[in-house]
Design a protein around this motif. Structure first.
Motif, PDB file in Angstrom:
ATOM      1  N   VAL A   1       0.832  -1.198   0.000  1.00  0.00           N
ATOM      2  CA  VAL A   1       0.000   0.000   0.000  1.00  0.00           C
ATOM      3  C   VAL A   1       0.873   1.257   0.000  1.00  0.00           C
ATOM      4  CG1 VAL A   1      -1.723   1.323   1.273  1.00  0.00           C
ATOM      5  CG2 VAL A   1      -1.897  -1.173   1.157  1.00  0.00           C
ATOM      6  N   SER A   2       1.812   1.324   0.952  1.00  0.00           N
ATOM      7  CA  SER A   2       2.659   2.514   1.033  1.00  0.00           C
ATOM      8  C   SER A   2       3.551   2.639  -0.202  1.00  0.00           C
ATOM      9  CB  SER A   2       3.498   2.489   2.313  1.00  0.00           C
ATOM     10  OG  SER A   2       4.201   1.280   2.443  1.00  0.00           O
ATOM     11  N   GLU A   3       3.940   1.512  -0.784  1.00  0.00           N
ATOM     12  CA  GLU A   3       4.743   1.558  -2.002  1.00  0.00           C
ATOM     13  C   GLU A   3       3.927   2.135  -3.159  1.00  0.00           C
ATOM     14  OE1 GLU A   3       8.363   0.950  -4.101  1.00  0.00           O
ATOM     15  OE2 GLU A   3       7.896   0.805  -1.964  1.00  0.00           O
TER      16      GLU A   3
ATOM     17  N   ILE B   1       4.764   6.433  -0.126  1.00  0.00           N
ATOM     18  CA  ILE B   1       4.850   6.988   1.225  1.00  0.00           C
ATOM     19  C   ILE B   1       5.970   6.284   2.000  1.00  0.00           C
ATOM     20  CG2 ILE B   1       3.653   7.309   3.421  1.00  0.00           C
ATOM     21  CD1 ILE B   1       2.567   9.054   1.181  1.00  0.00           C
ATOM     22  N   PRO B   2       7.017   6.990   2.424  1.00  0.00           N
ATOM     23  CA  PRO B   2       8.067   6.355   3.222  1.00  0.00           C
ATOM     24  C   PRO B   2       7.493   5.706   4.478  1.00  0.00           C
ATOM     25  CG  PRO B   2       8.787   8.504   2.462  1.00  0.00           C
ATOM     26  CD  PRO B   2       7.324   8.402   2.121  1.00  0.00           C
ATOM     27  N   THR B   3       7.880   4.458   4.700  1.00  0.00           N
ATOM     28  CA  THR B   3       7.341   3.669   5.803  1.00  0.00           C
ATOM     29  C   THR B   3       8.483   3.006   6.552  1.00  0.00           C
ATOM     30  OG1 THR B   3       5.295   3.243   4.590  1.00  0.00           O
ATOM     31  CG2 THR B   3       5.820   1.747   6.407  1.00  0.00           C
TER      32      THR B   3
ATOM     33  N   GLY C   1      11.425  -5.763  -3.779  1.00  0.00           N
ATOM     34  CA  GLY C   1      11.807  -4.741  -4.737  1.00  0.00           C
ATOM     35  C   GLY C   1      11.224  -3.373  -4.441  1.00  0.00           C
ATOM     36  N   TYR C   2      10.748  -3.178  -3.211  1.00  0.00           N
ATOM     37  CA  TYR C   2      10.134  -1.903  -2.845  1.00  0.00           C
ATOM     38  C   TYR C   2      11.207  -0.868  -2.493  1.00  0.00           C
ATOM     39  CZ  TYR C   2       5.589  -4.289  -2.586  1.00  0.00           C
ATOM     40  OH  TYR C   2       4.445  -4.973  -2.882  1.00  0.00           O
ATOM     41  N   LYS C   3      10.871   0.396  -2.695  1.00  0.00           N
ATOM     42  CA  LYS C   3      11.809   1.486  -2.455  1.00  0.00           C
ATOM     43  C   LYS C   3      11.446   2.354  -1.254  1.00  0.00           C
ATOM     44  CE  LYS C   3      14.224   0.450  -6.099  1.00  0.00           C
ATOM     45  NZ  LYS C   3      15.565  -0.195  -5.937  1.00  0.00           N
ATOM     46  N   PHE C   4      10.215   2.232  -0.758  1.00  0.00           N
ATOM     47  CA  PHE C   4       9.755   3.143   0.295  1.00  0.00           C
ATOM     48  C   PHE C   4       9.660   2.474   1.670  1.00  0.00           C
ATOM     49  CE2 PHE C   4       8.695   5.440  -3.481  1.00  0.00           C
ATOM     50  CZ  PHE C   4       8.781   6.773  -3.121  1.00  0.00           C
ATOM     51  N   LEU C   5      10.086   1.228   1.786  1.00  0.00           N
ATOM     52  CA  LEU C   5      10.018   0.498   3.055  1.00  0.00           C
ATOM     53  C   LEU C   5      11.407   0.371   3.671  1.00  0.00           C
ATOM     54  CD1 LEU C   5       8.336  -1.188   5.094  1.00  0.00           C
ATOM     55  CD2 LEU C   5       8.912  -3.195   3.700  1.00  0.00           C
TER      56      LEU C   5
END
Length: 398
Positions: free
Chosen positions: A119-121, A125-127, A141-145
């Motif tokens: 969801v945040s990805e 949204i940085p999480t 492969g997520y960038k915001f977690l």
């Protein structure tokens, strides 16, 4: 059960509920925090909340977070997902789309954090995940977690090294694991590590989430005659397992449980049965770091936590406070609330906090910590590894 929403200005927070009237007229940074405040995982969720609250209140008392020279107050938006992972995913989306959270703290544990991370990805949204350690959470492969727990093997490998070297008579291992992402990952890693050390795994069983009677599994365990019992689960699981092991007279030379013994509630609930139970965690109040965050040092953080809650902080509480401190450092470094730029500041971070050195690997999982191994001795946890913070030698049963 309908989710219980708690929205408050952390500077005025006194518990689960507080007024936000004092901050609504000011510039605020909203951090969404889906937590299991009711249900089976509520003990863990409430611990995270205490860490988040302490960080936010400390930040606000110091004038807030500086963004391009302008101070912003921290407002944490809590929503209870009642220990239900699908609901945690729904809550994460609601916090972003309806509550307009600038940033998120992930739900509790690896399973819910993984489920909600998509969801945040999707929204960019940085999480920060304060209690998710399984590689499966980050290998998407997520960038915001980003996560403040090192991979699970960093707990297992030191334990197996200590036990295998410390007592050659320990040869047979029984493993009992909660069938959940983190706990099953730990069990599988333990099985592999034990075999690598030449130990025989005589039992490898999993139990369902919500199991209220482990008698059958412990009967099987007793028949296997293990020298080392390794059990995974959350605090309520492990309290019950420890008591039922005693009821059936299962008394191995080594008893390891992750992650319940890190909490004082485990020792309080099991009393003398907690003695010599070993475990590992991602942080311990005995560590000593001098950081650039708002707490400054481990000792200062410990003192602030004890003053507010009248207890010594454990690893979950410290990690939650560290998640907030890390987010604050990233926002101030970026000099903006732009999520992509804050994300880049997190990815480039390489510094020391009260929690320890903070550097995230390419997947967003922290790579810079050396988690301590500890054992309950004399009714309290003492560190037996690493050498830099060691307080006692590991004790083996007879």
């Amino acid at each position: 059960m309908q989710a219980v929403r708690t929205v408050f200005a952390a500077a005025l927070a006194l518990g689960l509920f507080a007024s936000t009237s004092a901050v609504r007229a000011q510039d605020v940074i909203k951090v969404g925090a889906p937590l299991p405040l009711t249900g089976a995982l509520s003990p863990e969720g409430l611990k995270q909340q205490r860490g988040y609250n302490l960080w936010a209140e400390t930040a606000n008392a110091a004038g807030g977070i500086k963004v391009g020279g302008k101070p912003y107050k921290v407002e944490i938006v809590y929503v209870d997902y009642a220990s239900n992972t699908p609901r945690a995913v729904q809550v994460a989306e609601r916090l972003i789309t309806e509550d307009k959270a600038n940033f998120l703290f992930a739900p509790f544990g690896s399973g819910a954090a993984k489920a909600a991370s998509g969801v945040s990805e999707r929204y960019g949204i940085p999480t920060i995940a304060a209690t998710a350690s399984s590689r499966e959470v980050y290998d998407q492969g997520y960038k915001f977690l980003f996560g403040t727990f090192t991979p699970n093997e960093t707990l297992i490998d030191p334990l197996t090294e200590i036990v295998s070297k410390g007592d050659p008579a320990v040869k047979r291992v029984a493993i009992l694991a909660r069938n959940d992402l983190l706990t099953l990952s730990l069990a599988n890693l333990m099985q592999a590590a034990a075999k690598a050390k030449g130990l025989e795994v005589v039992m490898m069983e999993r139990y369902a989430i919500g199991t209220m009677d482990h008698a059958s599994a412990i009967t099987q365990m007793r028949g296997a005659k293990p020298d080392w019992v390794f059990a995974t689960g959350y605090i309520n699981d492990l309290i019950l397992i420890r008591k039922q092991m005693a009821d059936q007279g299962v008394s191995p030379k080594v008893l390891t449980m992750i992650a319940g013994p890190a909490y004082k509630e485990f020792t309080e609930a099991t009393g003398p049965l907690a003695e010599n139970v070993s475990s590992a965690s991602w942080w311990h109040p005995a560590v000593r770091y001098k950081g650039v965050d708002l707490f400054g040092t481990t000792e200062a953080f410990n003192a602030a936590f004890e003053k507010k809650y009248n207890v010594v902080p454990d690893y979950a509480e410290a990690s939650a406070a560290a998640a907030g401190a890390i987010l604050q450092l990233a926002i101030e470094k970026a000099g903006t609330l732009d999520p992509a730029k804050v994300r880049d500041a997190l990815a480039a971070m390489d510094l020391v906090t009260f929690y320890g050195p903070v550097k995230f690997g390419p997947t967003g999982q922290i790579t810079s910590l050396e988690p301590p191994v500890f054992q309950i001795q004399g009714g309290k946890p003492v560190v037996v590894f690493p050498a830099a913070v060691k307080q006692a030698d590991f004790i083996f049963g007879k």
